[in-house]
Scaffold this motif. Structure first.
Motif, PDB file in Angstrom:
ATOM      1  N   SER A  78      -3.541  -1.618  -8.622  1.00  0.00           N
ATOM      2  CA  SER A  78      -3.525  -0.266  -8.089  1.00  0.00           C
ATOM      3  C   SER A  78      -2.122   0.313  -8.275  1.00  0.00           C
TER       4      SER A  78
ATOM      5  N   TYR B 121      -7.815   1.483  -3.555  1.00  0.00           N
ATOM      6  CA  TYR B 121      -7.974   1.286  -4.991  1.00  0.00           C
ATOM      7  C   TYR B 121      -7.740  -0.167  -5.400  1.00  0.00           C
TER       8      TYR B 121
ATOM      9  N   GLN C 164      -4.706   4.994   0.014  1.00  0.00           N
ATOM     10  CA  GLN C 164      -5.420   5.023  -1.265  1.00  0.00           C
ATOM     11  C   GLN C 164      -5.019   3.841  -2.136  1.00  0.00           C
TER      12      GLN C 164
ATOM     13  N   ARG D 164      -6.530   1.002 -11.488  1.00  0.00           N
ATOM     14  CA  ARG D 164      -6.811   2.279 -10.835  1.00  0.00           C
ATOM     15  C   ARG D 164      -5.497   2.932 -10.458  1.00  0.00           C
TER      16      ARG D 164
END
Length: 393
Positions: free
Chosen positions: A309, A173, A169, A334
């Motif tokens: 991120s 991101y 992730q 993010r």
């Protein structure tokens, strides 16, 4: 059963605690065969103590064998081998259907104003007994556990519980352009794996940043460039030199609240931890207690129009943010806990015999659960090349 139990700052003990039992129809109980020690656990060991209570069972990276299932768990049976994601999600609510399992509306800890419940992680996230234990009760077992059909060793699949989806992730991101550049701050388990995943997914330049020689060497050996913080007073200049003078397209902060630096915030963390009970808990939840050195560094080294991120854990509610710089540089930011089951279909095909991400030898230490106190101290001090510790209960 035996379990790793929190008793205070830098005070983890292995004690006898009651065996878990089925409480809801959607529960299962597993016998834990492997369970990881996570960098997030060190926040509980060092910083977030005011949100813990003596007797809390630690750990959120388990896998094992199903011992018992409730009547509402049709997909599992005793004897099944499973990996258990660190978050507890139902799989059927509005949030889960949109891939936001960390915001699950069934398990949200509403009394604390927080998202989905987590195993072994403070009152904020439900105070659910964790997986550094011989047995574990798994709520929402009709959705959460990932069944493992292979007979490969635990380490092939264990990191599906947290490390792999969190790093995946983080890279997703980060929105790294094809052939673009990414800087990964902090080369603990998540940062190390994020470098591997970024390379696998086609990043052109991957630069890992840390100050621990063993961690730098591990990442260099996998094909990334590295920068040793001890050798660079101006990290942004060093990054620009390697990225055409602009800075990195993307930056992943895999450090979080306990980054080196920020002595004032270090003092605030310490003071908050010394306050009595409820006062300490309130201060930790509302003050600007995070040490933001890594985040400030990310803002400094990302190019204009780039993406940051955040996968490192931050816990303060009133941290000072350099909003002028973020706005002026048009930075996309993010963040969030990894939505584990969202990413499992992408990751599972890579857990093959070819092992492209190097999961089989990712752990640096395998120890018994009885050695948990020493393992926490070793990992916190970054001794003996400790990057990833796995307990065998």
């Amino acid at each position: 059963m035996k379990a790793a139990v929190w008793h205070g700052k830098r005070d983890v003990r292995v004690e006898e605690v009651p065996d878990p039992t089925i409480k809801e129809a959607t529960d299962a109980v597993i016998r834990v065969t492997s369970t990881g020690l996570c960098g997030s656990d060190l926040h509980l060991y060092e910083v977030l103590g005011p949100l813990m209570e003596p007797g809390d069972i630690l750990g959120h990276e388990p896998m094992g064998v199903v011992e018992e299932v409730g009547s509402g768990v049709p997909g599992l049976a005793p004897g099944d081998r499973v990996v258990v994601p660190f978050q507890i999600a139902c799989g059927a609510c509005w949030m889960c259907e949109r891939g936001l399992m960390t915001q699950c509306e069934t398990t949200q800890v509403r009394e604390q104003g927080m998202g989905a419940a987590l195993f072994g992680y403070t009152k904020l996230y439900g105070q659910v007994p964790g997986g550094q234990a011989e047995y574990l009760r798994v709520p929402q077992a009709h959705f959460g556990p990932v069944k493992v059909e292979s007979e490969a060793a635990d380490d092939r699949f264990l990191f599906l519980s947290d490390v792999l989806p969190t790093a995946w992730q983080a890279v997703s991101y980060a929105d790294i352009p094809p052939g673009g550049s990414v800087v990964v701050l902090g080369l603990g388990p998540i940062g190390d794996m994020a470098c591997r995943i970024a390379l696998h997914r086609g990043a052109g330049t991957v630069i890992g940043v840390d100050l621990v020689p063993e961690r730098l060497e591990r990442v260099r050996a996998r094909g990334a460039e590295v920068l040793d913080l001890r050798e660079h007073d101006d990290l942004a200049a060093a990054v620009k030199e390697r990225t055409g003078g602009r800075g990195a397209d993307s930056v992943i902060d895999a450090v979080g609240a306990e980054a080196h630096g920020s002595p004032v915030n270090k003092m605030l963390q310490t003071v908050a931890g010394l306050l009595p009970g409820k006062l300490a808990e309130r201060a930790m939840q509302t003050a600007g207690v995070d040490r933001l050195a890594a985040l400030y560094t990310a803002i400094d080294v990302v190019r204009r129009g780039g993406t940051i991120s955040l996968s490192g854990v931050y816990g303060g509610a009133a941290d000072p943010m350099p909003m002028l710089t973020l706005f002026d540089k048009q930075v996309t930011l993010r963040m969030g806990q990894a939505n584990v089951r969202r990413w499992v279909p992408d990751i599972l095909p890579l857990l093959s015999d070819q092992d492209p991400l190097g999961v089989d030898d990712f752990a640096t230490h395998h120890v018994s659960l009885a050695e948990a106190p020493e393992a926490y101290a070793m990992f916190q001090a970054k001794r003996d090349g400790a990057v990833k510790v796995v307990f065998r209960p």
